[in-house]
Design a protein around this motif. Structure first.
Motif, PDB file in Angstrom:
ATOM      1  N   GLN A 179     -19.937  -5.990  10.826  1.00 24.40           N
ATOM      2  CA  GLN A 179     -19.685  -7.313  11.385  1.00 24.40           C
ATOM      3  C   GLN A 179     -20.771  -8.288  10.915  1.00 24.40           C
ATOM      4  OE1 GLN A 179     -16.844  -7.639  13.051  1.00 24.40           O
ATOM      5  NE2 GLN A 179     -16.509  -5.419  12.922  1.00 24.40           N
ATOM      6  N   VAL A 216     -14.008 -16.683  17.414  1.00 18.04           N
ATOM      7  CA  VAL A 216     -13.498 -15.368  17.015  1.00 18.04           C
ATOM      8  C   VAL A 216     -11.992 -15.447  16.819  1.00 18.04           C
ATOM      9  CG1 VAL A 216     -15.313 -14.040  18.169  1.00 18.04           C
ATOM     10  CG2 VAL A 216     -13.246 -14.673  19.431  1.00 18.04           C
ATOM     11  N   GLN A 237     -13.736  -8.630  17.181  1.00 20.22           N
ATOM     12  CA  GLN A 237     -14.805  -9.622  17.333  1.00 20.22           C
ATOM     13  C   GLN A 237     -14.709 -10.345  18.683  1.00 20.22           C
ATOM     14  OE1 GLN A 237     -12.789  -9.683  14.402  1.00 20.22           O
ATOM     15  NE2 GLN A 237     -14.266  -8.335  13.394  1.00 20.22           N
ATOM     16  N   LEU A 297     -17.939 -15.071  14.534  1.00 26.37           N
ATOM     17  CA  LEU A 297     -18.059 -13.631  14.298  1.00 26.37           C
ATOM     18  C   LEU A 297     -16.893 -13.186  13.419  1.00 26.37           C
ATOM     19  CD1 LEU A 297     -19.093 -12.074  17.747  1.00 26.37           C
ATOM     20  CD2 LEU A 297     -20.535 -12.972  15.919  1.00 26.37           C
ATOM     21  N   ALA A 298     -17.208 -12.503  12.340  1.00 28.88           N
ATOM     22  CA  ALA A 298     -16.170 -11.997  11.437  1.00 28.88           C
ATOM     23  C   ALA A 298     -16.746 -10.829  10.659  1.00 28.88           C
ATOM     24  CB  ALA A 298     -15.710 -13.086  10.479  1.00 28.88           C
ATOM     25  N   GLU A 299     -15.860 -10.028  10.094  1.00 26.20           N
ATOM     26  CA  GLU A 299     -16.338  -8.944   9.249  1.00 26.20           C
ATOM     27  C   GLU A 299     -16.958  -9.517   7.979  1.00 26.20           C
ATOM     28  OE1 GLU A 299     -12.762  -6.894   8.739  1.00 26.20           O
ATOM     29  OE2 GLU A 299     -12.519  -6.717  10.900  1.00 26.20           O
ATOM     30  N   ASP A 347     -15.677   0.303  14.501  1.00 31.75           N
ATOM     31  CA  ASP A 347     -15.584  -0.654  13.397  1.00 31.75           C
ATOM     32  C   ASP A 347     -14.584  -0.216  12.332  1.00 31.75           C
ATOM     33  OD1 ASP A 347     -17.338  -2.602  14.254  1.00 31.75           O
ATOM     34  OD2 ASP A 347     -19.091  -1.545  13.480  1.00 31.75           O
TER      35      ASP A 347
END
Length: 480
Positions: free
Chosen positions: A121, A146, A152, A186-188, A213
């Protein structure tokens, strides 16, 4: 009157069945339907290849391998992320791949394959805030953007005093960040790296953690045969290190997307084919929604004004329920909830049905007001001349009533064209759907929406003018 009503209903059935044939046009050919949310580069995203809009990404590459092992043709259905589970549980898609975490909550409604990928993340901020939000502790009390229904979102809700903003699309979240409506997103890491504007945004040193995850493929509960085949395909791809190869290729493909400095008119002209396709679907759904809404609304109005109590009660209940609930809720009930009773409409059918049902409730009240506005003495005079109530209503009352409420009817038609944009939520390729595709594939946050707004304005403006011409002609005929 009965013959016309029968003809209208026959036409309705023919149109709806013809749209249903779109879904079954492949006949006996074996197909497998993938559900995905193609706004998540490099997992799945839209890209123009050889002049054709194509959904690509490493999730799509995996799905193609699954279809190949099944000996089936892959059909990709693009929809919003939070609609994927309803699409799957209602049987509209066979499996889901969309960077989805196999959480315990999701396992209650669907089954998951073995994990096929895991990504760390990341925290995306405006460049000037890179040091301000460089630890997890610094996120306390922040406005955090998100993706709705994502892992997230779960992470953000564990951060003390955080103000969580959940949206459907990653481009929307980054636009919120750019316009300072949120402090962080928030993001990968692969998603953030691919989609953010590196000139104005940065990834901080903060490393959010999630209980799970990893990503897996979703299938309907009890579909063991498909699940087994998917797991076998994933095992083969892992053994040959194919998944990492797909990730690298998709990342390179996504990195090839560039932000273009086009003004709104240049943007429209370059991507006019997308909007032309969207206009066709918007006009089709709006026209049929208006047509059937007009017929149903007139019937409901006559039922409400009838002397039969049960008909009056049913008409009143229908109007109050439809007007008292959001159209989007009605669309989801028709498209997803009815599937539990094995009543499955295609997206186009669901859109037309929703617009017709919703419009009918409002038109019914407009018609009722128009009918009540006609002098009651005209009905009595017609009856005294030997006309039946039905004939008097059809030949004398209704023509005058429709003239009186024509402006209100025209306004409802304009509203239907604008509100038809909700069908993009269930995957109809209308104007708004095309605009969302272009937002994700071009990195342009505003131009696709400005062009869509311009097109909607032109459509509604032209319709208003045509209705105005018709109204003046009717007024002129009355003055002769």
């Amino acid at each position: 009157m009965k013959r016309k009503f029968t003809a209208w209903m026959t036409l309705f059935m023919v149109v709806m069945l013809s749209f249903g044939s779109i879904v079954h046009a492949e006949g006996e050919k074996k197909t497998v339907i993938l559900g995905t949310s193609a706004d998540y580069a490099p997992y799945e995203f839209h890209k123009t290849i050889d002049g054709v809009d194509t959904i690509v990404g490493f999730d799509i590459d995996i799905a193609k391998e699954i279809a190949k092992d099944l000996g089936a043709e892959l059909i990709i259905k693009d929809t919003s992320f939070d609609a994927l589970l309803p699409e799957l549980t209602s049987g509209r898609v066979d499996f889901v791949i969309s960077g989805m975490n196999p959480t315990e909550e999701r396992r209650k409604s669907i089954d998951f394959s073995e994990p096929y990928y895991a990504a760390e993340q990341s925290v995306v901020v405006r460049k000037e805030d890179a040091l301000k939000f460089n630890t997890l502790e610094s996120l306390e009390g922040a406005r955090i953007g998100v993706q709705k229904s994502s892992i997230q979102e779960s992470i953000a809700k564990t951060i003390p005093k955080a103000n969580v903003v959940s949206l459907d699309k990653i481009p929307d979240l980054l636009l919120q960040l750019e316009s300072e409506r949120v402090d962080v997103v928030l993001a990968e890491y692969p998603i953030a790296k691919t989609n953010m504007d590196e000139a104005t945004m940065a990834i901080t040193d903060a490393k959010p953690r999630a209980e799970n995850d990893s990503y897996a493929i979703g299938v309907r509960k009890g579909n063991e045969e498909l699940l087994s085949s998917i797991n076998a395909t994933l095992e083969r791809l892992k053994e040959n290190n194919q998944i990492q190869k797909f990730v690298d290729e998709a990342s390179d493909l996504a990195a090839g997307r560039t932000t273009e400095n086009l003004n709104t008119f240049e943007f429209f002209w370059k991507y006019r084919d997308y909007y032309a396709k969207g206009i066709q679907f918007t006009l089709l759904i709006s026209a049929l929604g208006v047509f059937f809404g007009f017929i149903l609304g007139l019937i409901i109005a006559l039922m409400r004004m009838s002397g039969v109590k049960i008909l009056k009660f049913l008409a009143t209940a229908y109007i109050e329920i439809i007007r008292g609930t959001p159209m989007l809720v009605q669309l989801f009930i028709i498209h997803y909830s009815l599937a539990a009773f094995d009543i499955k409409f295609s997206p186009i059918q669901s859109g037309i049905l929703t617009l017709s049902i919703n419009s009918a409730a409002y038109l019914a009240e407009i018609f009722r007001a128009g009918i009540q506005g006609v002098d009651r003495g005209q009905l009595e005079a017609a009856r005294s001349l030997g006309m039946t109530r039905g004939k008097a209503m059809r030949h004398i009352i209704l023509p005058q009533a429709l003239k009186g409420v024509l402006p209100a009817i025209g306004n409802e038609f304009v509203v239907i064209i604008k509100e038809s944009s909700i069908v993009s939520f269930i995957g109809v390729y209308d104007i708004m759907y095309q605009a969302q595709i272009l937002r994700g594939s071009t990195f342009a946050p505003l131009n696709p929406l400005l062009v869509a707004a311009m097109i909607y304005f032109i459509l509604t403006f032209v319709l208003s003018k045509l209705l105005g011409v018709w109204e003046r002609k009717l007024s002129a005929s009355d003055n002769r």
